[in-house]
Design an enzyme around this catalytic site. Structure first.
Site, PDB file in Angstrom:
ATOM      1  N   GLU A   1       0.834  -1.204   0.000  1.00  0.00           N
ATOM      2  CA  GLU A   1       0.000   0.000   0.000  1.00  0.00           C
ATOM      3  C   GLU A   1       0.869   1.253   0.000  1.00  0.00           C
ATOM      4  OE1 GLU A   1      -3.235  -2.125   3.030  1.00  0.00           O
ATOM      5  OE2 GLU A   1      -1.980  -0.453   3.711  1.00  0.00           O
TER       6      GLU A   1
ATOM      7  N   LYS B   1       2.530   4.515   1.292  1.00  0.00           N
ATOM      8  CA  LYS B   1       2.905   5.100   2.584  1.00  0.00           C
ATOM      9  C   LYS B   1       2.727   6.603   2.438  1.00  0.00           C
ATOM     10  CE  LYS B   1       4.797   5.555   6.692  1.00  0.00           C
ATOM     11  NZ  LYS B   1       4.318   6.941   6.903  1.00  0.00           N
TER      12      LYS B   1
ATOM     13  N   ARG C   1      -1.934   9.839  11.206  1.00  0.00           N
ATOM     14  CA  ARG C   1      -2.680   8.625  11.523  1.00  0.00           C
ATOM     15  C   ARG C   1      -4.002   8.988  12.192  1.00  0.00           C
ATOM     16  NH1 ARG C   1      -0.290   3.488  12.458  1.00  0.00           N
ATOM     17  NH2 ARG C   1      -1.943   1.908  12.618  1.00  0.00           N
TER      18      ARG C   1
ATOM     19  N   ARG D   1      -2.968   9.007  16.565  1.00  0.00           N
ATOM     20  CA  ARG D   1      -2.179   7.813  16.897  1.00  0.00           C
ATOM     21  C   ARG D   1      -1.874   7.737  18.384  1.00  0.00           C
ATOM     22  NH1 ARG D   1       2.484   7.265  13.531  1.00  0.00           N
ATOM     23  NH2 ARG D   1       3.366   5.912  15.110  1.00  0.00           N
TER      24      ARG D   1
ATOM     25  N   GLU E   1      -5.089   7.015   7.428  1.00  0.00           N
ATOM     26  CA  GLU E   1      -4.326   8.260   7.427  1.00  0.00           C
ATOM     27  C   GLU E   1      -5.200   9.348   6.833  1.00  0.00           C
ATOM     28  OE1 GLU E   1      -0.671   9.023   7.555  1.00  0.00           O
ATOM     29  OE2 GLU E   1      -0.137   7.107   8.452  1.00  0.00           O
TER      30      GLU E   1
ATOM     31  N   PHE F   1      -6.916   2.004   5.712  1.00  0.00           N
ATOM     32  CA  PHE F   1      -6.161   0.803   5.350  1.00  0.00           C
ATOM     33  C   PHE F   1      -6.445  -0.395   6.243  1.00  0.00           C
ATOM     34  CE2 PHE F   1      -3.032   3.608   7.616  1.00  0.00           C
ATOM     35  CZ  PHE F   1      -2.953   2.893   8.794  1.00  0.00           C
TER      36      PHE F   1
ATOM     37  N   ARG G   1       5.048  -5.285  16.822  1.00  0.00           N
ATOM     38  CA  ARG G   1       5.220  -6.672  17.242  1.00  0.00           C
ATOM     39  C   ARG G   1       5.757  -7.476  16.063  1.00  0.00           C
ATOM     40  NH1 ARG G   1       5.898  -7.018  22.161  1.00  0.00           N
ATOM     41  NH2 ARG G   1       5.663  -9.256  21.890  1.00  0.00           N
TER      42      ARG G   1
ATOM     43  N   LYS H   1       7.625  -0.734   6.399  1.00  0.00           N
ATOM     44  CA  LYS H   1       7.578   0.460   5.560  1.00  0.00           C
ATOM     45  C   LYS H   1       8.884   0.578   4.780  1.00  0.00           C
ATOM     46  CE  LYS H   1       8.801   3.176   9.666  1.00  0.00           C
ATOM     47  NZ  LYS H   1       8.359   4.230  10.610  1.00  0.00           N
TER      48      LYS H   1
END
EC number: 6.5.1.1
Length: 502
Positions: free
Chosen positions: A207, A209, A214, A229, A258, A296, A367, A373
């Site tokens: 996807e 960036k 966010r 975020r 976003e 997303f 995690r 990215k």
């Protein structure tokens, strides 16, 4: 009954060791000694922030209130927490004097060590502010709960004190996704190349960036909430997003995405312009700088929680929920398609792409490397530790930045370099005006800051260094922008920088 002195002693123990295991042992020991009513305050204090958040008193105010310390400790954690409740509730005429009276009385009853701890706690300078991961391990250790269950409960509740009480009561499984309560976001780790990320995560999605901010959106009928975020609510500041989400073809949803402002040619406006909208509800600014959302992920849709489902299931739900507002991307691309999408993203003025494992559930933080990215230029988010006074044309301004990476085990940021490159006149003026708000002390060469300001740095890589304590130094670092949407706990870690070593 847990005394503040016991919390201060454990804080000192945690700060004095680099061993993660020793930190966890010290924290868990105090948690198990605390009563149920004390646990939320103990967790909050040792995590670096009162339960009440900011209570309206800065460093200068608190320093002026600090007089001779008490000879012996007498403060109980619950009493201190109750006083913070009282201070946070003060409003209206005379509120400044009343807050000063309450906090002055607290500091007068504190020992010297307790005074230092309280000042650091209330001003955000407590070095354990980035201790989330260690505290979660301590919560699991204290009551012998599975660490994944503790992390999941924290992701869904968004709060360490509540997570600790749930672990103590053995009801972690009862914490579920709740409409109107934001979920801590999943984050992407840096990836070296698009080909490598696609090979690592196949089957995957690729996807755009975006160079945006966010957002997390919750919808229940016509009720819509929007969070950043850091889980700060901005619903009133983004009416165009609220109206758009109300019109989506679903009754309830939790969406991750976003948002950004676009220029007339469809290219993204500077990140700072997007962020400026989050602090303003003025109608003229809303009309002048409309935000466009790109979603997303979908964590809930029409009564069904999807957070534990693999991304491929969430992706289908997302497309059903948001239609044309889905972020540009490709599911299960070939290597050639992934490279082509990357070129398209860059040509459109975006940062690069994110590659995501289609079999991965949604997990807060970084995690593993289920999301990666990939950008053409290495960028890292670092904490500003200090700024030097400039010379020549920059005389009188704070210029050269001292930069630190986050210690994943909760210690202070680890210095990795300095830079003055990329600083425009506007940024120099902003630094000189803003940095004293976060000043701990100054000397003849500059101003030292408590960990608060996060800056995005572009670099050509890192190299082994004996000059800095982390063993690495930045190569050709330059300032891209400041990140008011990020806290020091979200800065890149020293381990991430070491991972960039050739």
């Amino acid at each position: 009954m847990v005394g503040l002195a016991e919390v201060v002693a454990v804080s000192a123990t945690v700060g004095a060791t680099r061993s993660r295991l020793a930190k966890v042992d010290a924290l868990a020991g105090l948690l198990t000694a605390a009563d149920r009513a004390e646990v939320p305050a103990v967790v909050a204090f040792l995590s670096g922030a009162p339960r009440q958040g900011r209570i309206g008193a800065g460093w200068r105010t608190l320093s002026a209130l600090t007089g001779p310390p008490a000879a012996e400790p007498s403060l109980a954690v619950l009493a201190v927490d109750a006083l913070f409740d009282e201070v946070a509730a003060v409003r209206g005429a005379g509120s400044t004097a009343r807050r000063a009276e309450l906090l002055g009385g607290l500091l007068a009853a504190a020992t010297a060590d307790e005074q230092r701890f309280l000042l650091a706690l209330l001003t955000g300078e407590l070095r354990q502010g980035a201790l989330e991961g260690v505290m979660l391990d301590a919560i699991a250790r204290a009551w012998e709960r599975p660490a994944p269950a503790v992390r999941r409960a924290f992701m869904l509740s968004g709060r360490l004190p509540e997570t600790a009480v749930a672990a103590m009561d053995d009801v972690l499984a009862d914490i579920g996704l709740e409409l109107g309560r934001p979920v801590r976001p999943m984050l992407a780790s840096p990836g070296a190349t698009i080909a490598g990320a696609v090979a690592d995560l196949s089957p995957c999605a690729v996807e755009y960036k975006l160079d945006g901010a966010r957002i997390q959106v919750h919808k229940r009928g016509d009720e819509v909430g929007v969070w950043t975020r850091t889980l700060r609510e901005i619903t009133e500041a983004v009416p165009e997003l609220v109206e758009l989400v109300r019109g989506l073809p679903c009754e309830s949803a939790v969406l991750d995405g976003e948002t950004l402002a676009l220029a007339d040619d469809g290219r993204p406006r500077p990140f700072q312009e997007t962020m400026s909208r989050f602090g303003s509800t003025r109608e003229e600014q809303v009309k002048a700088l409309l935000l466009r959302p790109y979603f997303f992920d979908c964590l809930h849709l029409d009564g069904r929680d999807l957070i534990d489902e693999p991304l491929r299931v969430r992706a289908r739900a997302l497309r059903a929920a948001v239609g044309e507002h889905v972020i540009p991307g490709v599911l299960e691309p070939t290597a050639e398609q992934a490279e082509e999408l990357t070129s398209q993203a860059l040509d459109a003025g975006h940062e690069g792409v994110v590659v995501k494992d289609l079999d991965s559930p949604y997990q807060a933080g970084r995690r593993g490397k289920a999301w990666q990215k990939v950008k053409p230029v290495h960028t890292v988010d670092l904490v500003v530790l200090a700024a030097e006074w400039g010379h020549g044309r920059r005389t009188g301004t704070l210029s050269n930045l001292h930069l630190g990476a986050r210690d994943p085990d909760g210690g202070p940021p680890v210095m990795v370099g300095k830079t003055f490159k990329g600083l425009t006149d506007d940024l120099l003026a902003w630094q000189t005006r803003t940095f004293p708000e976060f000043e701990t002390h100054r000397d003849e060469w500059g101003v030292h800051l408590r960990p608060h300001v996060v800056v995005e740095i572009a670099l050509d890589g890192v190299q082994v260094s004996t000059r800095y304590p982390g063993g690495v130094a930045l190569r050709f670092a330059r300032v891209l922008r400041y990140r008011p949407d990020k806290t020091p706990a979200e800065a890149d870690t020293i381990d991430a920088l070491r991972g960039l070593l050739p």
